[in-house]
Design an enzyme around this catalytic site. Structure first.
Site, short mmCIF file in Angstrom:
data_model
loop_
_atom_site.label_atom_id
_atom_site.label_comp_id
_atom_site.label_asym_id
_atom_site.label_seq_id
_atom_site.Cartn_x
_atom_site.Cartn_y
_atom_site.Cartn_z
N PRO A 1 -24.54 -37.12 59.99
CA PRO A 1 -24.48 -37.75 58.67
C PRO A 1 -25.60 -37.23 57.76
O PRO A 1 -26.48 -36.48 58.19
CB PRO A 1 -24.67 -39.23 58.99
CG PRO A 1 -25.45 -39.24 60.25
CD PRO A 1 -25.02 -38.03 61.03
N GLY B 1 -31.18 -34.50 59.52
CA GLY B 1 -31.99 -33.35 59.94
C GLY B 1 -31.21 -32.09 60.24
O GLY B 1 -31.71 -31.19 60.91
N GLU C 1 -24.80 -26.28 54.87
CA GLU C 1 -23.83 -27.04 54.07
C GLU C 1 -22.40 -26.54 54.28
O GLU C 1 -21.64 -26.32 53.34
CB GLU C 1 -24.21 -27.00 52.59
CG GLU C 1 -25.57 -27.60 52.28
CD GLU C 1 -25.67 -29.11 52.48
OE1 GLU C 1 -24.64 -29.75 52.78
OE2 GLU C 1 -26.77 -29.65 52.33
#
Length: 166
Positions: A25, A29, A98
């Protein structure tokens, strides 16, 4: 609140390439772990390249930056095809941050790079619970013969927080 950061290792056989997925989530980290791994390879003088989606300009245009301010140089790319064309032959480790912002072609590109002998590390949000059709990082769903690995770390509630409250 408890957050979970998962890491899976796939395709790891000797000197052949492999694919690692760091998912979890927000604020768990993921980018920091990607940075840590890429920096470790760089310190060992292993050629690396790190990529990020060009729309991610939160902290820096040409760096992956963690919330704790760790960073590593990164090349912004518009999609998975541009990422593939930017990977140099000499590169051994490919870091991708990402991953949830890339098109679904990321799964095929990451697998292709691993099959070509690259060590591919992809970090991104675990979106399978939100919308399974838009979660390119769920490589285990696309390639069921590959096992998504164990939990890397679990962050427990802070001191004085009752577990029953979460």
């Amino acid at each position: 609140m408890t957050s979970v950061l998962r890491s899976g290792v796939m395709h790891r056989r000797g000197d052949q390439g492999w694919l690692e997925v760091i998912s979890g989530p927000m604020f768990s980290g993921k980018s920091e772990e990607l940075i840590r791994r890429v920096v470790r390879y760089r310190l060992a003088r292993i050629p690396t390249q790190t990529f990020k989606p060009e729309l991610d300009t939160r902290y820096a245009e040409k760096k992956v930056v963690s919330h704790s301010n760790l960073s590593v140089e990164a090349e912004p790319v518009s999609d998975s095809a541009e990422l593939l064309s930017a990977v140099e032959d000499r590169t051994i480790v490919v870091g991708i941050d990402e991953g949830q912002f890339f098109d679904v072609g990321l799964v095929e590109i990451a697998t292709m790079l691993a099959n070509a002998g690259k060590r591919v590390i992809v970090a991104g949000l675990d979106l399978v619970d939100l919308h399974p059709k838009i979660a390119p990082l769920e490589v285990a769903d696309v390639h069921p013969q590959q096992h998504l690995g164990p939990i890397l770390s679990v962050h427990s509630p802070g001191p004085g927080v009752n577990a029953q409250d979460g």
